[in-house]
Enzyme design. Sequence first.
Site, mmCIF file in Angstrom:
data_model
loop_
_atom_site.group_PDB
_atom_site.id
_atom_site.type_symbol
_atom_site.label_atom_id
_atom_site.label_comp_id
_atom_site.label_asym_id
_atom_site.label_seq_id
_atom_site.Cartn_x
_atom_site.Cartn_y
_atom_site.Cartn_z
ATOM 1 N N CYS A 291 22.635 69.093 -1.292
ATOM 2 C CA CYS A 291 22.726 69.339 0.735
ATOM 3 C C CYS A 291 22.124 70.869 0.122
ATOM 4 O O CYS A 291 22.665 71.309 1.593
ATOM 5 C CB CYS A 291 23.082 68.312 0.829
ATOM 6 N N HIS B 95 20.799 59.419 2.476
ATOM 7 C CA HIS B 95 19.582 59.855 2.198
ATOM 8 C C HIS B 95 18.849 59.689 0.884
ATOM 9 O O HIS B 95 20.286 58.791 -0.004
ATOM 10 C CB HIS B 95 19.358 61.394 2.079
ATOM 11 N N ASP C 50 18.841 70.342 4.186
ATOM 12 C CA ASP C 50 18.479 69.097 5.142
ATOM 13 C C ASP C 50 17.045 69.290 6.304
ATOM 14 O O ASP C 50 16.539 68.389 7.047
ATOM 15 C CB ASP C 50 19.275 68.125 5.741
HETATM 16 N N1 GLY Z 1 27.100 65.139 7.066
HETATM 17 C C1 GLY Z 1 26.090 65.808 6.543
HETATM 18 C C2 GLY Z 1 24.694 64.889 7.867
HETATM 19 O O1 GLY Z 1 25.542 63.867 7.900
HETATM 20 O O2 GLY Z 1 23.918 64.981 7.215
#
Ligand code: GLY
Length: 256
Positions: A249, A162, A64
């Site tokens: 991720c 996402h 991310d």
């Molecule tokens: N726990 C991952 C997120 O919510 O970004």
Amino acid sequence: MVAIVRAPGSNFSLGETSGLYGQPNYQIALQQHERYCQALEYCGLTLTRLPPDMAHPDSTFVEDTAIITPRCAIMSRPGAASRLGEIEDMRKVLRGFYSQLHEIQPPGTLDGGDICEAGEHFFIGISDRTNQAGAQQLANVLSDYGYTHDFVDIRGLAGLLHLKSGIAYLGENRLMLVDALIDHPAFQGYEVIRVDPQENYAANCVRVNDHVLIASAYPHLSARLEQLGYRLIELDMSEFRKMDGGLSCLSLRIPG
Ligand code: GLY
């Protein structure tokens, strides 16, 4: 190819989560993370392993924090306030790999999990984490490097934190898609593997060289991929799922 990974810290369970799947077990999460790392190494990747970052409970979800391309990298600007600081450390790491390092600027927000690379084309999700300003900034940078893009608005689509919660690009013009995305015009022209709704979590898989890393215990999708000739590595992701994290991720994969 290098992959950047970061083991979860012992306060992993304090990260952002819908809480739908219960409390994660830290020791099991560590074991699952290690198996994930070993799978990447088995596929030929060299790992840069970062130490746990206790200031940021979600920091194991390194994907991310940045968007990686063969020509440049872009630091994200995470949409959850608790995750904003994750990029500071990652910026230093990525400076070792990229001279062309860009940044999403306020008021833009953008999570790397909303960005799906498909060769020279990028699907840019607009979500509760990635706003239109962030998406447009990324599109502008990508265009400067000769990449094309489509925006995909996933706000209001149940089960998709996402964009990559529901899509994976497998190469050779082939996409894996959950039903919520299957009719989106951006995906017309691709060969689509449809994910059975009860196996949606496994849509977030990763092609790494000759293998596909996929969450274990999703037999229909695994069988379909094997029929298509993919070599699978199935990984138990249960503790990361409890924190709303997907398989992709857990690494930032740098080509080259
Ligand atoms: N726990 C991952 C997120 O919510 O970004």
